[in-house]
Design a protein around this motif. Structure first.
Motif, short mmCIF file in Angstrom:
data_model
loop_
_atom_site.label_atom_id
_atom_site.label_comp_id
_atom_site.label_asym_id
_atom_site.label_seq_id
_atom_site.Cartn_x
_atom_site.Cartn_y
_atom_site.Cartn_z
N ASN A 35 0.79 -1.18 -0.18
CA ASN A 35 0.08 0.08 0.01
C ASN A 35 0.83 1.31 0.01
O ASN A 35 0.47 2.11 -0.73
CB ASN A 35 -0.88 0.04 1.36
CG ASN A 35 -2.16 -0.90 1.08
OD1 ASN A 35 -2.45 -1.26 -0.01
ND2 ASN A 35 -2.58 -1.34 2.28
N ASN A 138 -11.66 4.68 12.84
CA ASN A 138 -10.82 3.67 11.80
C ASN A 138 -10.76 3.81 10.51
O ASN A 138 -9.51 3.49 9.75
CB ASN A 138 -12.12 2.46 11.93
CG ASN A 138 -12.18 1.82 13.39
OD1 ASN A 138 -11.09 1.87 14.05
ND2 ASN A 138 -13.49 1.17 13.70
N ARG A 142 -6.97 3.62 8.75
CA ARG A 142 -6.79 2.60 7.73
C ARG A 142 -6.02 3.56 6.42
O ARG A 142 -5.15 3.13 5.74
CB ARG A 142 -8.07 2.23 6.88
CG ARG A 142 -8.89 1.39 7.74
CD ARG A 142 -8.26 0.08 8.56
NE ARG A 142 -7.55 -1.03 7.86
CZ ARG A 142 -6.79 -1.93 8.16
NH1 ARG A 142 -6.81 -2.12 9.67
NH2 ARG A 142 -6.26 -2.72 7.27
N ARG A 143 -6.46 4.95 6.38
CA ARG A 143 -5.71 5.64 5.31
C ARG A 143 -4.30 6.15 5.78
O ARG A 143 -3.50 5.94 4.83
CB ARG A 143 -6.54 6.95 5.14
CG ARG A 143 -6.24 7.91 4.13
CD ARG A 143 -6.46 7.30 3.05
NE ARG A 143 -6.02 8.08 1.61
CZ ARG A 143 -5.70 7.66 0.51
NH1 ARG A 143 -5.44 6.32 0.33
NH2 ARG A 143 -5.31 8.62 -0.50
N PHE A 146 -2.25 2.58 7.49
CA PHE A 146 -1.94 1.40 6.59
C PHE A 146 -1.95 2.07 5.12
O PHE A 146 -1.55 1.09 4.10
CB PHE A 146 -3.27 0.50 6.62
CG PHE A 146 -3.08 -0.32 7.82
CD1 PHE A 146 -2.44 -1.35 8.07
CD2 PHE A 146 -3.95 0.10 8.81
CE1 PHE A 146 -2.15 -1.82 8.93
CE2 PHE A 146 -3.90 -0.77 9.96
CZ PHE A 146 -3.23 -2.00 10.00
N GLU A 148 -4.17 2.57 2.98
CA GLU A 148 -5.12 1.92 2.10
C GLU A 148 -5.84 2.99 1.17
O GLU A 148 -6.10 3.90 1.63
CB GLU A 148 -5.98 1.17 3.00
CG GLU A 148 -5.50 -0.08 3.52
CD GLU A 148 -6.62 -0.87 4.36
OE1 GLU A 148 -7.83 -0.37 4.65
OE2 GLU A 148 -6.28 -1.97 4.89
N ILE A 153 -11.04 1.13 1.61
CA ILE A 153 -11.59 1.43 3.16
C ILE A 153 -13.16 1.67 3.07
O ILE A 153 -13.61 1.04 3.91
CB ILE A 153 -11.00 2.71 3.42
CG1 ILE A 153 -9.49 2.71 3.67
CG2 ILE A 153 -11.46 3.05 4.89
CD1 ILE A 153 -8.83 4.16 3.78
N ARG A 156 -14.66 -1.94 3.03
CA ARG A 156 -14.35 -2.51 4.49
C ARG A 156 -15.50 -2.02 5.32
O ARG A 156 -15.94 -2.94 6.18
CB ARG A 156 -13.15 -2.18 4.96
CG ARG A 156 -12.85 -2.59 6.35
CD ARG A 156 -11.57 -2.03 6.93
NE ARG A 156 -10.23 -2.59 6.09
CZ ARG A 156 -9.61 -3.76 6.51
NH1 ARG A 156 -9.97 -4.65 7.30
NH2 ARG A 156 -8.59 -4.13 5.89
N TYR A 157 -15.69 -0.90 5.35
CA TYR A 157 -16.85 -0.19 6.41
C TYR A 157 -18.25 -0.30 5.94
O TYR A 157 -19.03 0.41 6.64
CB TYR A 157 -16.28 1.07 7.19
CG TYR A 157 -15.20 0.74 7.76
CD1 TYR A 157 -15.21 0.25 9.01
CD2 TYR A 157 -13.65 1.28 7.41
CE1 TYR A 157 -14.02 -0.01 9.79
CE2 TYR A 157 -12.53 0.88 8.09
CZ TYR A 157 -12.97 0.09 9.33
OH TYR A 157 -11.74 -0.05 10.04
N SER B 21 -9.39 -1.14 14.05
CA SER B 21 -9.78 -0.79 12.62
C SER B 21 -9.66 -2.00 11.78
O SER B 21 -9.81 -1.87 10.64
CB SER B 21 -8.64 0.23 12.11
OG SER B 21 -7.55 -0.19 11.89
N GLU B 22 -9.48 -3.16 12.59
CA GLU B 22 -9.31 -4.39 11.67
C GLU B 22 -10.23 -5.20 11.19
O GLU B 22 -10.55 -6.45 11.36
CB GLU B 22 -8.13 -5.25 12.31
CG GLU B 22 -6.75 -4.57 12.39
CD GLU B 22 -5.85 -5.15 11.23
OE1 GLU B 22 -6.16 -6.28 10.72
OE2 GLU B 22 -5.20 -4.32 10.84
N ARG B 25 -13.36 -7.35 5.95
CA ARG B 25 -14.25 -6.81 4.95
C ARG B 25 -15.53 -7.36 5.11
O ARG B 25 -15.89 -8.64 5.14
CB ARG B 25 -13.89 -6.93 3.55
CG ARG B 25 -12.64 -6.10 3.27
CD ARG B 25 -11.83 -6.70 2.42
NE ARG B 25 -10.41 -5.98 2.16
CZ ARG B 25 -10.44 -4.76 1.83
NH1 ARG B 25 -11.26 -4.13 1.18
NH2 ARG B 25 -9.10 -4.61 1.80
#
Lengths: 189, 279
Positions: A35, A138, A142-143, A146, A148, A153, A156-157, B21-22, B25
């Motif tokens: 990433n 979160n 993630r941004r 990680f 991502e 992202i 994912r959410y 945050s894990e 998905r």
């Protein structure tokens, strides 16, 4: 293999620890590095560097979460490789985009931080993240941790890309305000 | 400081934050799925009812409008005998078409075109709906969710209950526009809500960590959350909904926090009062 057993292997100086770590968390660490760097080849090298650093730092360290310990080492190795100061010019990976997004949040025209200031900043960022709603926190992690991609992202959410963008933007503004309040950023610039 | 410093600082954040945050998905989707399914069922039931009513032949005007009317969901009350006099509240979008900002919500995500449920035209509403409320829910996962408001047995406007399995907690409803229905197309009147009226109905639906009771215009919200989480609930949810310290008391008692707010229920009288300012 159970993380605790892997960590014991490190403590026993058994090189099987590296193999077990790689088998279990290699793909995860690779994704973290990829990433940031964009290049699979560079990412592979960073994972190897991270595993070596784990070997050299456990013991004395005994990580609470081996996965996150390796992720942080990988991230650090990837950032070193990316050469943050030139990442924008070099392109590749999500890192240049993340840096660009953070330009308005962090730039104040002052010199780079001293080691002490960097520690203060890390502590302030931690405290700031704890004030955020869970989802916003979160998304930001993630941004910015990680690196991502935003569509990933959002997926994912389970939110739209637009919603993720808007929330991230709001969080960056909040962070700027927070850092100004903490005196870590010069708000007059 | 420059962005690189911030990126480096992010590397030092605590493990529990990263771990939090894990989320795998697709898990979010699973949480939303029951709600989506419930909405589909509600809309399907409404459409079936409208088809049924259409077949019964409630007059030439109604039949002529039927194909378009199916796009505007009507939510019947639970007692069909009262349906002639009850209010049918229609959906509901998030922002007026073309609008990009609503006062107090400037930083909220603007929904894409597909998020809109088209508001029924005046012709479609004629003789069917007395009041249309365009609103959005502030809930625990998304900033907005299209919502149907129906009048409950006590005359309060409440969101459609989406089932016991629903995990969402509804923090409030922002009423953006009100349409008053009438017997004819011409009499359907758009009631502007000055500045985007913000009022709250707090309702908890099947979420174990939350419990909320409303009576007589006063709601008590129990949140089984650590005290440090209350800050964002207050600033991100309660304040934008128009709750303020004059209106709410917050008490912390161990793991359970109590937010006690007083606000007017969304009643027919209240909606009626909005029409006084209509141009």
């Amino acid at each position: 293999m159970d993380d605790r057993r892997i960590i014991e292997l490190y403590f026993n100086r058994d090189e099987q620890a590296i193999k077990e770590s790689k088998d279990k968390y290699g793909p995860y660490c690779f994704a973290v590095a990829k990433n940031i760097l964009g290049s699979a080849e560079d990412a592979e090298e960073c994972v190897s560097t991270a595993l070596l650093k784990a070997w050299n730092s456990i013991p004395p360290n005994r990580p609470g979460s081996l996965k996150l310990y390796l992720a942080k080492l990988t991230r650090r190795a990837s950032l070193d490789r990316a050469d943050l100061n030139n990442a924008l010019k070099r392109g590749g990976g999500e890192l240049p985009l993340v840096l660009d997004e953070l330009r308005e949040t962090a730039s104040d025209g002052r010199d780079p931080l001293s080691e002490l200031e960097a520690k203060e900043l890390a502590s302030a960022v931690n405290a700031f993240l704890r004030t955020l709603p869970e989802l916003d926190r979160n998304l930001f992690i993630r941004r910015c941790f990680f690196a991502e991609a935003v569509p990933d992202i959002a997926e994912r959410y389970g939110i739209s890309r637009g919603a993720a963008d808007a929330r991230l933007s709001r969080t960056r503004k909040k962070l700027r305000a927070y850092l100004e309040k903490e005196g870590l950023i010069d708000g007059s610039r | 400081m420059d962005p690189a410093d911030l990126i480096k600082a992010m590397g030092e954040i605590d493990d529990d934050l990263i771990e939090g945050s894990e989320r795998p998905r697709g898990r979010a989707l699973l949480r939303i799925l029951p709600i989506a399914a419930a909405f589909v069922l509600v809309f399907a039931a409404a459409a079936a009812l409208m088809l049924f009513l259409g077949k019964k032949g409630e007059g030439p005007e109604h039949s002529a409008n039927a194909p378009e009317a199916t796009e505007a969901a009507e939510i019947p009350t639970s007692d069909p005998a009262q349906s002639d006099t009850d209010l049918y509240l229609n959906v509901v979008s998030t922002l007026p078409p073309g609008a990009t900002e609503v006062p107090g919500w400037e930083n909220e995500p603007v929904p894409s075109e597909k998020d809109y449920v088209r508001l029924a035209s005046a012709r479609e509403l004629a003789g069917k709906a007395d009041i249309i409320v365009r609103a959005r829910i502030v809930d625990s996962i998304c900033a907005y969710v299209p919502v149907d408001l129906v009048k409950d047995a006590k005359g309060r406007f409440m969101p459609v209950k989406t089932g016991e399995s629903t995990l969402h907690t509804i923090y409030g409803i922002q009423v953006l526009e009100v349409y008053k229905g009438g017997e004819t197309a011409e009499s359907v009147k758009r009631v502007m809500v000055p500045g985007g009226i913000v009022e709250g109905v707090v309702q908890s639906i099947g979420y174990p960590d939350y419990a909320q009771y409303c009576r007589g215009g006063e709601c008590v919200l129990f949140l089984n959350l650590p005290e440090e989480s209350q800050g964002w609930i207050w600033s991100d949810m309660a304040v934008p909904m128009g709750f303020n310290e004059d209106r709410c008391d917050i008490e912390y008692d161990g793991g359970v926090s109590v937010i006690k707010c007083r606000f007017p229920e969304i009643t027919f009288d209240w909606l009626e009062s909005l029409s006084e300012g209509a141009v």
